[in-house]
Design a protein around this motif. Structure first.
Motif, PDB file in Angstrom:
ATOM      1  N   ALA A 257     -12.417  41.268  -2.956  1.00 52.94           N
ATOM      2  CA  ALA A 257     -12.813  42.043  -1.777  1.00 52.94           C
ATOM      3  C   ALA A 257     -11.927  41.649  -0.606  1.00 52.94           C
ATOM      4  O   ALA A 257     -11.917  40.484  -0.199  1.00 52.94           O
ATOM      5  CB  ALA A 257     -14.286  41.800  -1.431  1.00 52.94           C
ATOM      6  N   ASP A 258     -11.169  42.609  -0.089  1.00 50.05           N
ATOM      7  CA  ASP A 258     -10.335  42.399   1.102  1.00 50.05           C
ATOM      8  C   ASP A 258      -9.398  41.202   0.956  1.00 50.05           C
ATOM      9  O   ASP A 258      -9.252  40.385   1.871  1.00 50.05           O
ATOM     10  CB  ASP A 258     -11.230  42.204   2.339  1.00 50.05           C
ATOM     11  N   GLY A 259      -8.775  41.085  -0.201  1.00 53.71           N
ATOM     12  CA  GLY A 259      -7.828  39.997  -0.411  1.00 53.71           C
ATOM     13  C   GLY A 259      -8.458  38.650  -0.697  1.00 53.71           C
ATOM     14  O   GLY A 259      -7.772  37.632  -0.735  1.00 53.71           O
ATOM     15  N   ASN A 260      -9.763  38.650  -0.911  1.00 53.62           N
ATOM     16  CA  ASN A 260     -10.481  37.410  -1.201  1.00 53.62           C
ATOM     17  C   ASN A 260     -11.146  37.485  -2.573  1.00 53.62           C
ATOM     18  O   ASN A 260     -11.431  38.571  -3.076  1.00 53.62           O
ATOM     19  CB  ASN A 260     -11.564  37.146  -0.142  1.00 53.62           C
ATOM     20  N   LEU A 261     -11.392  36.320  -3.118  1.00 56.90           N
ATOM     21  CA  LEU A 261     -12.204  36.217  -4.324  1.00 56.90           C
ATOM     22  C   LEU A 261     -13.613  35.835  -3.894  1.00 56.90           C
ATOM     23  O   LEU A 261     -13.802  34.863  -3.151  1.00 56.90           O
ATOM     24  CB  LEU A 261     -11.641  35.141  -5.263  1.00 56.90           C
ATOM     25  N   VAL A 262     -14.596  36.611  -4.331  1.00 60.18           N
ATOM     26  CA  VAL A 262     -15.984  36.363  -3.932  1.00 60.18           C
ATOM     27  C   VAL A 262     -16.789  35.981  -5.166  1.00 60.18           C
ATOM     28  O   VAL A 262     -16.915  36.769  -6.111  1.00 60.18           O
ATOM     29  CB  VAL A 262     -16.595  37.604  -3.254  1.00 60.18           C
ATOM     30  N   LEU A 263     -17.322  34.785  -5.144  1.00 58.28           N
ATOM     31  CA  LEU A 263     -18.178  34.290  -6.220  1.00 58.28           C
ATOM     32  C   LEU A 263     -19.604  34.199  -5.705  1.00 58.28           C
ATOM     33  O   LEU A 263     -19.850  33.591  -4.658  1.00 58.28           O
ATOM     34  CB  LEU A 263     -17.702  32.903  -6.676  1.00 58.28           C
TER      35      LEU A 263
END
Length: 399
Positions: A334-340
């Motif tokens: 999401a938006d250049g991030n990894l979301v865990l």
């Protein structure tokens, strides 16, 4: 008397002592009525004189207090001309009292702000208030950071601006020093974690390659000996030894994987997640639903390690304390991030109390997760409440 003798009126001020011993302040007038009589009139002004003395004392007290206060104080008119200031203003700015009478306050602010200074003064005179940081520009060119409080003020019947400022130099220096120490500590912490992971990797490799292979070779030798012994009474002992070696081999393999699963280095984060959930979580009786974005790319080793360790710590806590029946794990971009996100339906806990316990040194799991995530530029959030399950959310930059 001579003045009265020639017919002049005489006005005077004096102090008279009352019969009770107290002094009375009086204003009097006298004039000659005739050759033998003089008329004298007294007006008791004690209350007014005492009030004036009190006002003068209070004014002196205020001015003295302003002179000894650690910060600067000033009053300016609508043109920015200085009407009043304290001694610190002179000492810090380097301007003499005579110089301050002939300059405006605009000359003591940053050059890039001077164009809007009149507008600022006008807004304060209109009733606006302002508090904030700005630089004091001294006569010698120094620019000192100050925190100002600026208000509208009536001074001798004129609408004015009153300002007070406190030097922030020491605070800013302390903040810069603290920031330097923080960066050094974070760098040291990152190096320690890297060293720990490298040591885990080395030990896991040695356990697998050396001790594990040695145990496997021993087990094969025992199997071979068992086949050659036929009906010997020693066969039972050899089988027992083989079973012990088999258990030891499994324990060594498990220890090696717990230290540093090779699947994380070889196949990446998603494969490591699937392996860990299957072998360590679902085997313990907890149902897990894993949701992963398709074509999720490999991340730098530090990010993958941090993410895997968070998953590991979160499920360790869930299995030990949550009494949960099910958990959901999602791994998204999401938006250049990894979301865990790791969510369980367990009994939940008081996050604030858990953090205080961790800060007291009684539990390091929560702080360890936060530190790992912060060192790779990420953010970790934990939300929970008693009876409402818990959720761990990690956002990591993918670059």
């Amino acid at each position: 008397v001579n003045q009265l003798g020639i017919g002049n009126y005489l006005n005077f001020k004096d102090r008279l002592r009352h019969k009770n011993g107290k002094l009375k302040y009086v204003e009097g007038s006298a004039h000659r009525l005739d050759a033998q009589n003089i008329q004298v009139m007294f007006n008791d002004v004690t209350s007014r004189v005492v009030a004036e003395q009190q006002i003068a004392e209070e004014r002196n007290f205020v001015f003295h207090s302003l002179d000894v206060m650690p910060g600067i104080f000033y009053v300016i008119n609508h043109e920015g001309r200085f009407l009043r200031w304290n001694r610190q203003t002179e000492e810090i700015s380097g301007y003499t009292a005579e110089e301050l009478r002939h300059i405006t306050s605009a000359e003591m602010i940053a050059p890039e702000l001077r164009a809007k200074h009149k507008e600022f003064v006008a807004s304060i005179l209109s009733g606006a208030r302002w508090e904030g940081e700005a630089e004091l520009c001294c006569k010698d060119g120094r620019r000192i950071p100050y925190y100002y409080v600026v208000r509208h003020f009536k001074w001798q019947g004129e609408d004015c601006v009153v300002g007070m400022g406190v030097d922030l130099t020491e605070r800013n220096q302390a903040e810069r020093l603290a920031l330097t120490y923080l960066k050094e500590m974070q760098s040291l912490s990152a190096r320690i974690l890297e060293s720990q992971e490298e040591e885990r990797r080395r030990i896991a490799r040695e356990l697998h390659d050396e001790l594990g292979q040695g145990l496997t070779a021993t087990l094969l030798s025992l199997k071979n000996a068992e086949e050659q012994m036929g009906e010997s009474p020693m066969v039972a002992q050899v089988k027992h030894a083989s079973s012990i070696i088999t258990i030891l081999t499994q324990q060594v393999r498990a220890l090696s994987l717990n230290l540093r699963p090779s699947v994380l280095d070889d196949l990446g984060l998603v494969a490591a997640f699937r392996w860990y959930i299957r072998e360590r979580v679902e085997s313990a009786g907890l149902r897990v639903v894993l949701s992963v974005d398709k074509d999720l790319p490999r991340l730098p080793a530090l990010q993958e390690t941090a993410c895997f360790r968070v998953l590991q710590s979160a499920f360790t806590n869930i299995l030990r304390h949550a009494q949960a029946q099910e958990a959901q794990v999602s791994l998204r971009q999401a938006d250049g991030n990894l979301v865990l996100v790791i969510h369980d339906n367990g009994r939940g806990f008081d996050v604030k109390a858990a953090r205080q316990t961790a800060l007291a040194g009684k539990s390091l799991g929560l702080l360890g997760m936060e530190e790992r995530v912060r060192l790779v530029g990420g953010v970790l959030e934990i939300t929970s409440a008693p009876g409402q399950g818990s959720e761990v959310r990690v956002v990591l930059p993918m670059g």
